[in-house]
Design an enzyme around this catalytic site. Structure first.
Site, PDB file in Angstrom:
ATOM      1  CB  SER A  61      -2.209   7.453   5.615  1.00  0.00           C
ATOM      2  OG  SER A  61      -1.076   6.709   5.721  1.00  0.00           O
ATOM      3  CE  LYS A  64       0.898   9.072   5.969  1.00  0.00           C
ATOM      4  NZ  LYS A  64       1.288   8.176   4.854  1.00  0.00           N
ATOM      5  CE1 TYR A 188       3.662   8.755   9.090  1.00  0.00           C
ATOM      6  CE2 TYR A 188       4.519   6.977   9.672  1.00  0.00           C
ATOM      7  CZ  TYR A 188       3.925   7.387   8.999  1.00  0.00           C
ATOM      8  OH  TYR A 188       3.258   6.674   7.761  1.00  0.00           O
ATOM      9  CE1 TYR A 240      -0.198   7.724   0.833  1.00  0.00           C
ATOM     10  CE2 TYR A 240      -1.858   6.184   0.934  1.00  0.00           C
ATOM     11  CZ  TYR A 240      -1.054   7.081   1.570  1.00  0.00           C
ATOM     12  OH  TYR A 240      -1.252   7.240   2.778  1.00  0.00           O
ATOM     13  CB  VAL A 258      -2.989   0.784   5.930  1.00  0.00           C
ATOM     14  CG1 VAL A 258      -2.410   1.006   4.598  1.00  0.00           C
ATOM     15  CG2 VAL A 258      -2.170   1.439   7.024  1.00  0.00           C
TER      16      VAL A 258
END
Ligand code: DON
Length: 306
Positions: A61, A64, A188, A240, A258
């Protein structure tokens, strides 16, 4: 600074509670949880590292942040009609908010938001071209053409795509996704499967620490305003439903993955990358967060001071 990083590595090497390596992407479950690395790239051009800082890992992630930067470059503020910029307070792969909010993801860092961002980047391109664009951008900001996708990790994620595919189908049902679901999530998964070392990642984040300018090249990547906004999003949404906890403990804009990596930005000072594969219950690196907390406490580099 070198001594500080060495001390952090030495202190955390003794830690027996190292979190749990992600196994919902089977290819990530093979990673040795005892590995640890930390790198700092300063705006003055200095580089410090300790631990296995040249070992590549799956950035997941953290990618991103880079796709958000590309999408803002292409769409500017029009991106905000596709994705919000508020913390979600929900896990990274949650679907609940999408129904309440008409299929528009809360922010670009939860999975749904990142899928919407890559759909925006894909406009007018074949998926292969979009992948080339993402990889070229990452290689450019890291000043390293050896950075590659780990295709095994991407394939492993595609085999277990159900959750992300559900998010994508749900958004598509609301008219928030333009492209074919499998093409969007395939792109993605590849962006998440970029492999980088802490040294490469710290260099790649440097433009966010220096008002949008890459170092040492001095080439502008984004405007100072855009760098500030990306940093704000990292602070508010980068971890998050544990973003508040990360801000409380570390006080720096940060983005986790992760794979066990975290990129943290100390504006005006430098860019930090840490890697420890074991995760906490929120999916963020357990010892990586601890290392950044130790770093912030010992340097006073938190944006909130000591
Ligand atoms: O889509 C996924 O589930 C992964 N490719 C990325 C998730 C992730 O890294 C969450 N971060 N802590």
């Amino acid at each position: 600074m070198q001594e500080l990083l060495n001390n952090i590595v030495a202190e955390l090497a003794e830690e027996t509670e190292r979190g749990k390596v992600a196994d919902y992407i089977p290819q990530l479950a093979h990673v040795d949880p005892s590995q640890f690395a930390i790198s700092l790239a300063t705006v003055e051009g200095e580089r410090f590292s300790a631990g296995c800082a040249t070992t590549p890992f799956s950035i997941q992630s953290i990618s991103k942040v880079f796709t958000l930067t590309i999408a803002l470059g292409k769409l500017g503020d029009a991106l905000w009609s596709k994705v919000g910029r508020e913390p979600s307070g929900d896990p990274f792969n949650s679907i609940v908010q999408l129904e309440h909010e008409g299929g528009k993801p809360r922010n670009p860092f939860i999975n749904a938001g990142a899928i919407a961002v890559v759909d925006a980047i894909m406009m007018g391109h074949e998926p292969k071209e979009t992948l080339g664009e993402i990889l070229s951008f990452v290689r450019y900001i890291a000043d390293d053409n050896s950075i590659c996708f780990d295709h095994q990790v991407a394939a492993s994620e595609m085999q277990h795509k159900d959750r992300n595919a559900s998010l994508a189908h749900f958004m598509k049902a609301f008219g928030h996704l333009r492209h074919d679901v499998d093409k969007v999530i395939g792109t993605y998964f590849h962006q998440c499967a970029i492999a980088m070392s802490c040294e490469q990642l710290a260099h790649a984040g440097l433009f966010l620490a220096s008002d949008g300018v890459n170092r040492p090249s001095n080439l502008r990547v984004v405007s100072p305003q855009r760098a500030r906004r990306i940093n704000s999003l990292m602070m508010m949404c980068g971890h998050y439903d544990a973003s508040g906890e990360f801000a409380f403990r570390v006080g720096l804009p940060g983005k986790s993955g992760v794979g066990g990596g975290i990129l943290a930005i100390a504006p005006g000072r430098g860019s930090l990358a840490v890697w420890s594969p074991g995760l906490d219950k929120y999916g963020n690196s357990l010892l990586g967060t601890r290392a950044l907390e130790m770093f912030a406490q010992r340097t006073g580099w938190s944006v909130f001071g000591h």
